[in-house]
Design a protein around this motif. Structure first.
Motif, PDB file in Angstrom:
ATOM      1  N   GLY A  75     -38.398  19.768 -61.316  1.00 34.58           N
ATOM      2  CA  GLY A  75     -37.130  19.623 -60.618  1.00 34.58           C
ATOM      3  C   GLY A  75     -35.978  20.434 -61.177  1.00 34.58           C
ATOM      4  O   GLY A  75     -34.889  20.430 -60.601  1.00 34.58           O
ATOM      5  N   GLN A  76     -36.217  21.128 -62.285  1.00 38.56           N
ATOM      6  CA  GLN A  76     -35.128  21.891 -62.904  1.00 38.56           C
ATOM      7  C   GLN A  76     -34.720  23.066 -62.013  1.00 38.56           C
ATOM      8  O   GLN A  76     -35.530  23.600 -61.255  1.00 38.56           O
ATOM      9  N   HIS A  77     -33.466  23.483 -62.107  1.00 36.64           N
ATOM     10  CA  HIS A  77     -32.967  24.599 -61.303  1.00 36.64           C
ATOM     11  C   HIS A  77     -33.733  25.884 -61.624  1.00 36.64           C
ATOM     12  O   HIS A  77     -34.041  26.174 -62.791  1.00 36.64           O
ATOM     13  N   VAL A  78     -33.990  26.665 -60.583  1.00 39.94           N
ATOM     14  CA  VAL A  78     -34.718  27.928 -60.741  1.00 39.94           C
ATOM     15  C   VAL A  78     -34.019  28.849 -61.733  1.00 39.94           C
ATOM     16  O   VAL A  78     -34.649  29.407 -62.639  1.00 39.94           O
ATOM     17  N   HIS A 152     -21.945  19.408 -65.943  1.00 38.88           N
ATOM     18  CA  HIS A 152     -23.231  18.806 -65.577  1.00 38.88           C
ATOM     19  C   HIS A 152     -23.148  17.901 -64.358  1.00 38.88           C
ATOM     20  O   HIS A 152     -24.198  17.463 -63.852  1.00 38.88           O
ATOM     21  N   GLY A 153     -21.935  17.622 -63.869  1.00 41.34           N
ATOM     22  CA  GLY A 153     -21.790  16.848 -62.648  1.00 41.34           C
ATOM     23  C   GLY A 153     -21.802  15.347 -62.884  1.00 41.34           C
ATOM     24  O   GLY A 153     -22.204  14.863 -63.943  1.00 41.34           O
ATOM     25  N   SER A 159     -25.894  22.822 -62.223  1.00 39.30           N
ATOM     26  CA  SER A 159     -25.580  23.824 -61.205  1.00 39.30           C
ATOM     27  C   SER A 159     -26.521  25.002 -61.339  1.00 39.30           C
ATOM     28  O   SER A 159     -26.559  25.651 -62.389  1.00 39.30           O
ATOM     29  N   ASP A 160     -27.276  25.262 -60.297  1.00 38.87           N
ATOM     30  CA  ASP A 160     -28.183  26.413 -60.304  1.00 38.87           C
ATOM     31  C   ASP A 160     -27.391  27.710 -60.408  1.00 38.87           C
ATOM     32  O   ASP A 160     -27.724  28.603 -61.192  1.00 38.87           O
ATOM     33  N   LYS A 162     -24.483  28.351 -61.681  1.00 40.11           N
ATOM     34  CA  LYS A 162     -23.810  28.580 -62.955  1.00 40.11           C
ATOM     35  C   LYS A 162     -24.736  28.452 -64.165  1.00 40.11           C
ATOM     36  O   LYS A 162     -24.284  28.501 -65.302  1.00 40.11           O
ATOM     37  N   PHE A 163     -26.031  28.250 -63.913  1.00 42.04           N
ATOM     38  CA  PHE A 163     -27.025  28.142 -64.988  1.00 42.04           C
ATOM     39  C   PHE A 163     -26.837  26.877 -65.829  1.00 42.04           C
ATOM     40  O   PHE A 163     -27.264  26.836 -66.977  1.00 42.04           O
ATOM     41  N   TYR A 164     -26.229  25.839 -65.246  1.00 47.30           N
ATOM     42  CA  TYR A 164     -26.084  24.570 -65.945  1.00 47.30           C
ATOM     43  C   TYR A 164     -27.301  23.705 -65.612  1.00 47.30           C
ATOM     44  O   TYR A 164     -27.568  23.437 -64.438  1.00 47.30           O
ATOM     45  N   PRO A 165     -28.022  23.231 -66.598  1.00 41.88           N
ATOM     46  CA  PRO A 165     -29.268  22.509 -66.306  1.00 41.88           C
ATOM     47  C   PRO A 165     -29.046  21.112 -65.756  1.00 41.88           C
ATOM     48  O   PRO A 165     -28.029  20.475 -66.003  1.00 41.88           O
ATOM     49  N   ARG A 166     -30.038  20.654 -65.000  1.00 46.67           N
ATOM     50  CA  ARG A 166     -30.114  19.231 -64.694  1.00 46.67           C
ATOM     51  C   ARG A 166     -30.406  18.508 -66.002  1.00 46.67           C
ATOM     52  O   ARG A 166     -31.298  18.904 -66.754  1.00 46.67           O
TER      53      ARG A 166
END
Length: 235
Positions: A75-78, A152-153, A159-160, A162-166
């Protein structure tokens, strides 16, 4: 000489700028395999084949291990996966355990980076990730809302773009290890904004906020049913 907590705090305060400079050098360098992979169209079948190498540690479901030895990747951002994999291959992020498996000779070039990142991003997430002790969640929530939400929200979705991970659904023990490495200057590709934000966190603060984070839940559609087995490897 006995080192008191006050003395240690003073030492860390003076050391923080040096640690930050070391830890953040090359946070998100452009060029190289990262940029090349980001511009490619993913091949699903090659993503499956490439992930088989990764599954030796991260497990067939992509759920890692609750003890934090290996993180959940599912589920991590691409973009996050591409960046971290490219950084490890370029030795911009120290990971001696993963490096031999991540080399081009093992999984291929930039196309395989995109393929495996896209594949991993679609895997459903662990419904029972490892969580902390749950004994200081009020402090953890406050620290998260005051320091972490901007990147991180609200729910840890990152954010995919901005390269911020889940970070929701991630194992508590893995979160603790990475936080320590970022705070203490050991993770060289850390985001400089985060290094500055957490420089003053005590171990109590760290444990509390990451306990809270470990309990943040992804959207229900992203979570696997209990007992789910990856059908791509259900031989």
């Amino acid at each position: 000489m006995k080192i008191t907590s006050a003395v240690m705090a003073t030492v860390l305060a003076f050391a923080a700028p040096v640690l930050a400079e070391t830890a953040t050098e090359g946070w998100n360098n452009t060029g190289g395999e990262q940029d090349e992979a980001l511009g490619l169209t993913p091949d699903h079948e090659n993503g499956i084949e490439t992930y088989e190498v990764c599954s030796a540690c991260h497990q067939l479901n992509g759920w890692g291990l609750p003890d934090g030895t290996f993180p959940q990747l599912a589920g991590q951002h691409v973009n996050v996966i591409i960046k971290q994999l490219a950084d490890i291959r370029a030795q911009n992020r120290d990971n001696p355990t993963m490096y031999p498996f991540a080399k081009p000779s093992e999984i291929g070039g930039p196309q395989s980076i995109m393929d495996v990142a896209a594949y991993i991003s679609k895997l459903p997430m662990n419904p029972e990730n490892g969580v902390g002790p749950g004994d200081n969640l009020e402090l953890g929530e406050k620290l998260y809302k005051d320091n972490c939400v901007r990147c991180h929200g609200e729910s840890g979705e990152g954010s995919d773009e901005k390269f911020y991970p889940r970070i929701h659904g991630q194992h508590y023990n893995y979160l603790v290890r990475q936080f320590q490495w970022i705070r203490d200057g050991k993770r060289r590709n850390a985001n400089p904004d985060m290094v500055k934000q957490i420089a003053s966190f005590s171990d109590e603060d760290m444990d509390a906020v990451l306990d809270y984070v470990s309990r943040l839940k992804p959207h229900p559609e992203m979570i696997a049913e209990p007992g789910w087995v990856n059908p791509d490897f259900d031989w």
